[in-house]
Design a protein around this motif. Structure first.
Motif: not given
Length: 730
Positions: A457-462, A464-465, A482
């Motif tokens: 989930q954290y990888r996906k958030h990074l 996406d940014f 990031r």
């Protein structure tokens, strides 16, 4: 002479064939009528070697004449040529010689088109036939004796090889000199492969001295391969640490069981042998001193030798005293008694014991010699409940390092201080017994899943940014930061998907009681040797019966009476006319054709169905995908057991009769079998020694002991405490 004739007649024959025939003619010791020996033995070999038949026939005549001339007395049989012709005709017509000559005349119309009256004297003919039959029997006996001799030589060589292997992996080590040395084992970054398949990759093995490790993992994962590699020092085990892996049964010979156990302590045996040798040297010196006059110089030399030998002998006695050699026999006897050997049986030769009992002797040897690292591979498979309880108690006080492979959770709960978990070419360590391991493993798995999902989930958030602002001039520095964070994140592997094994037995149609009853049934192989007597038991469609008791008490015999493999001496076995019984034997693997795949085997046993149906049925017992199409000899023991259970289910039985069903199953398969038996709407009667399996599946416990089958009122735990109380002093 014969050798030259053979080489001349069949020059293309190999030298080995020619020498073999020559030796046969010299050593055969023919008595009478050598023609049949030459025709039946020599001629076919020479024809196979490529010789001309006419020349070989001529050679055979010469050989017959040579053999006849070498005899001191000859008694040619009158009318022999007619006898030979008659026998050939009888063989051509498909009749035996005896049948052809059972009347006074023989009709040969089918050969010559006219009637021919036999002129052979019938009495002489019968005598000739008897001589030929006796000679052929004698030759067969010699052949059998030769085969038995060669087989005995092969067995003897195998036994010597096993003894040499034992010495190789269990060298003479003065274990009194290793006291105080560090006996922990720490081996890092090693690989193990077997049959081209990687078992462990970059593994670390850490064994603390004095800890007891239960080795667990699925069938076929490589547990036995790991133990074998340690025992053969294929991994870097320090040389001062003695290692023993109990894998094979002891050799069956004339050695008494207790003597076989005493010999396991190779250091003690070495000291005793040295003591005998030194004592013999002293006796020899004293004999030489008493023989006659000796010079002063010779006397001094003899005394010096005696002093030196006595000094060595004193050291040997001190070491024997240090290892308490005088108590060795009582210790060995106590171990054998705990494993089920009464005192008279301890003095019986090992060859008189079956394979299972010889495995117990092998286990007793290991317990007696107390290696620094003892490794046991499913020791509970060969033991009954009293012996398992005794072994649990004994191993709980084991002073050295122990590695034990077992699928019995209760056994591991009693014995293990640590669990070594093999999976995915890795070794994981857990403190505590199996129950604690199972709970901790589940917690670890849940934590791994949470950590993996959180990181993803954290990888996906990074990501996406980064994707959104990477090419924006104002946000580009933040996006680059990031990207660096993303690159530094550790790569987490997704947790393994645990494959759930399922068994499923088809539910049969209901039958009206009585289904299966035994009334006052007694069985024995003869009236003097009654094995079990006065059995009274009623098996219903809802029965869940466990039969327990010591080995050799008649448990398997009782099951065979139910399945009609054994017939009772007295009493009555009543079966419903429509009753179907499926029987799972201890040796079920021997009933499989291991040269075929599971699908092909089922197609042979239960023909008439499409391949998809066989594969679907095997799939309901965990034999899925390409495993069902593999040759069964390549499957693990647990997978073969699953095939056997699938065949049992295909019979659509009303009653399942199971003899040690859990022996080759891993824990996942045992759980699946427990669940399937719980859902099965037919009856179950089984012999087992697995406490958890019995307590989960069965509602009734019957004890088979002293030739009697009786119902037990308590639980399996109560029975274990009864046969071997926990506070028993070892």
């Amino acid at each position: 002479m014969a050798l030259a004739l053979i080489r001349k007649t069949v020059p293309e024959a190999d030298d080995a064939i020619v020498d073999y025939i020559d030796g046969y003619l010299k050593d055969a010791n023919f008595d009478d009528d050598d023609e049949d020996a030459i025709a039946d033995f020599v001629k076919p070999i020479l024809l196979d070697a490529g010789g001309d038949e006419a020349k070989i026939d001529e050679l055979c005549e010469q050989l017959i004449n040579m053999l006849a001339s070498n005899k001191k007395e000859t008694t040619p049989l009158k009318g022999l040529s007619k006898l030979e012709n008659t026998v050939v005709m009888g063989q051509q017509s498909g009749l035996s010689a005896t049948a052809m000559f059972s009347k006074g005349s023989v009709d040969l119309d089918h050969v010559s088109g006219r009637r021919v009256q036999s002129q052979v004297n019938q009495d002489k003919l019968r005598k000739a036939e008897a001589k030929i039959a006796a000679k052929m029997a004698k030759r067969a006996e010699k052949t059998n004796m030769r085969i038995e001799y060669e087989a005995s030589r092969l067995i003897e060589s195998e036994q010597k090889a096993l003894q040499e292997a034992y010495k190789l992996y269990n060298p003479i080590l003065d274990y009194t000199s290793t006291k105080g040395k560090n006996k922990d084992i720490k081996i890092e970054n090693f690989d193990i492969s077997f049959a081209g398949r990687r078992i462990l990759t970059d593994a670390n093995l850490t064994l603390a001295f004095g800890r007891r490790y239960g080795v667990v993992g699925k069938n076929g994962i490589g547990k036995s391969t790991l133990l074998r590699a340690i025992s053969r020092r294929e991994v870097n085990v320090p040389h001062h640490i003695s290692v023993l892996y109990v894998e094979q049964e002891v050799i069956g010979d004339n050695t008494p069981a207790i003597e076989m156990v005493l010999r396991a302590d190779v250091w003690r045996e070495h000291l005793l042998e040295k003591e005998r040798d030194l004592s013999a040297q002293i006796n020899l010196i004293e004999a030489q001193q008493s023989e006659g006059e000796l010079t002063e110089e010779e006397k001094k030399e003899f005394e010096a030798q005696k002093d030196r030998i006595n000094g060595e002998l004193k050291d040997v006695f001190a070491k024997l005293q240090e290892i308490e050699s005088d108590k060795a026999e009582s210790k060995a006897s106590a171990i054998l008694a705990g494993l089920g050997f009464p005192t008279p049986d301890q003095k019986r030769p090992t060859r008189e014991f079956s394979g299972g009992w010889r495995m117990r002797i092998s286990l007793a040897r290991a317990l007696f010699c107390k290696p620094d690292v003892l490794m046991l591979d499913e020791p509970d498979n060969m033991l009954d409940i009293p012996a398992i309880v005794w072994l649990e108690s004994y191993l709980k006080t084991w002073p050295n390092t122990l590695l034990v492979v077992s699928h019995d959770r209760e056994f591991l709960d009693e014995v293990a201080t640590d669990i070594l978990f093999m999976h995915s070419e890795k070794l994981d360590y857990y403190k505590g017994n199996y129950t604690q391991f199972y709970a901790t493993k589940e917690e670890r798995r849940k934590a791994q899943i949470r950590e993996y999902e959180s990181q993803m989930q954290y990888r996906k958030h990074l990501q996406d940014f980064i994707d959104r602002w990477r090419y924006n001039a104002k946000r580009a520095p933040q996006a680059q930061a990031r990207i660096k964070i993303l690159e530094k994140l550790p790569e987490l592997e997704p947790p393994e998907d645990e494959k759930i094994v399922k068994f499923q037995f088809a539910n049969p149609e209901q039958l009206s009681p009585p289904i299966l009853q035994m009334n006052e049934v007694t069985f024995g192989y003869n009236p003097e040797k009654v094995i079990i007597r006065n059995i009274n038991i009623d098996v219903r469609m809802d029965s869940r019966i466990a039969i327990v008791g010591p080995n050799g008490a008649g448990k398997s015999t009782m099951l065979k009476l139910l399945t009609e493999e054994n017939k009772p001496m007295s009493g009555m076995v009543h079966r419903n006319g429509r009753l179907r019984i499926a029987y799972f034997t201890q040796h079920h693997i021997d009933q499989l054709d291991l040269t075929k795949s599971a699908v092909a085997f089922m197609a042979d046993r239960f023909p008439g169905k499409p391949e998809e149906e066989y594969r679907r049925h095997l799939g309901s017992f965990g034999i899925t995908g390409m495993v069902g199409l593999q040759v069964m000899k390549t499957l693990s023991g647990g997978q073969k057991s699953r095939v056997a259970f699938a065949c049992l289910s295909a019979q659509n039985p009303h009653i399942l009769v199971l003899d040690e069903p859990t022996n080759h199953l891993d824990m996942e398969s045992m759980d699946a079998l427990q669940t399937a038996l719980g859902q099965f709407q037919g009856g179950v009667i089984m012999v087992s020694h697995d406490e958890r399996f019995i307590s989960t599946v069965c509602h009734e416990i019957w004890v088979c002991a002293d030739g009697v089958l009786s119902k037990f009122s308590g639980t399996i735990k109560d029975y274990k405490e009864l046969v071997c109380p926990k506070d028993t002093v070892l």
